[in-house]
Design a protein around this motif. Structure first.
Motif, PDB file in Angstrom:
ATOM      1  N   THR A   1     137.064  53.590-131.406  1.00 34.75           N
ATOM      2  CA  THR A   1     138.006  54.386-132.207  1.00 34.75           C
ATOM      3  C   THR A   1     139.254  53.585-132.543  1.00 34.75           C
ATOM      4  O   THR A   1     139.920  53.851-133.531  1.00 34.75           O
TER       5      THR A   1
ATOM      6  N   GLU B   1     132.115  66.456-134.746  1.00 35.26           N
ATOM      7  CA  GLU B   1     131.756  66.345-136.160  1.00 35.26           C
ATOM      8  C   GLU B   1     132.996  66.061-137.013  1.00 35.26           C
ATOM      9  O   GLU B   1     132.934  65.251-137.942  1.00 35.26           O
TER      10      GLU B   1
ATOM     11  N   LYS C   1     133.834  62.354-136.387  1.00 32.03           N
ATOM     12  CA  LYS C   1     132.860  61.458-137.022  1.00 32.03           C
ATOM     13  C   LYS C   1     133.101  61.342-138.524  1.00 32.03           C
ATOM     14  O   LYS C   1     132.856  60.289-139.115  1.00 32.03           O
TER      15      LYS C   1
ATOM     16  N   TYR D   1     134.960  56.035-135.945  1.00 28.69           N
ATOM     17  CA  TYR D   1     134.726  57.272-135.186  1.00 28.69           C
ATOM     18  C   TYR D   1     133.242  57.642-135.226  1.00 28.69           C
ATOM     19  O   TYR D   1     132.677  58.087-134.238  1.00 28.69           O
ATOM     20  N   ALA D   2     132.608  57.455-136.375  1.00 28.25           N
ATOM     21  CA  ALA D   2     131.173  57.740-136.488  1.00 28.25           C
ATOM     22  C   ALA D   2     130.390  56.894-135.496  1.00 28.25           C
ATOM     23  O   ALA D   2     129.477  57.389-134.830  1.00 28.25           O
TER      24      ALA D   2
ATOM     25  N   PHE E   1     130.888  58.073-131.801  1.00 26.71           N
ATOM     26  CA  PHE E   1     130.213  59.326-131.449  1.00 26.71           C
ATOM     27  C   PHE E   1     128.772  59.379-131.948  1.00 26.71           C
ATOM     28  O   PHE E   1     128.178  60.453-132.041  1.00 26.71           O
ATOM     29  N   ALA E   2     128.185  58.217-132.232  1.00 28.38           N
ATOM     30  CA  ALA E   2     126.829  58.181-132.779  1.00 28.38           C
ATOM     31  C   ALA E   2     125.779  58.627-131.770  1.00 28.38           C
ATOM     32  O   ALA E   2     124.802  59.267-132.137  1.00 28.38           O
TER      33      ALA E   2
END
Length: 82
Positions: A14, A33, A36, A42-43, A46-47
């Motif tokens: 991040t 969500e 992300k 961020y995506a 939190f993938a």
């Protein structure tokens, strides 16, 4: 206002160790969500939720846990013994 804390590789991805946010998210998953959708860092962070743990006000929680009244959310990788 809610404090978000990021630890270990979550913080690295991040790019920040902590932040304060306003959110309308009802659950941890809704918050994930939202995060992300911010950008690719961020995506990436939190993938893979199977590789993440979350605590709400310093209590371990599930991703379907409600956020109502929560002041602090922390994301971190699973702890290993030792």
């Amino acid at each position: 206002m809610m404090d978000l804390l990021y630890f270990a590789w979550v913080r690295e991805r991040t790019g920040v160790p902590r932040e304060k946010i306003e959110t309308t998210a009802a659950t941890v998953m809704d918050l994930v969500e939202e995060l992300k959708a911010r950008d690719e860092n961020y995506a990436l962070a939190f993938a893979d939720l199977k590789s993440l743990r979350v605590s709400l006000d310093q209590e371990l929680a599930d991703f379907d846990a409600p956020l109502e009244g929560v002041r602090e959310v922390a994301f971190f990788p699973p702890m290993t013994g030792g």
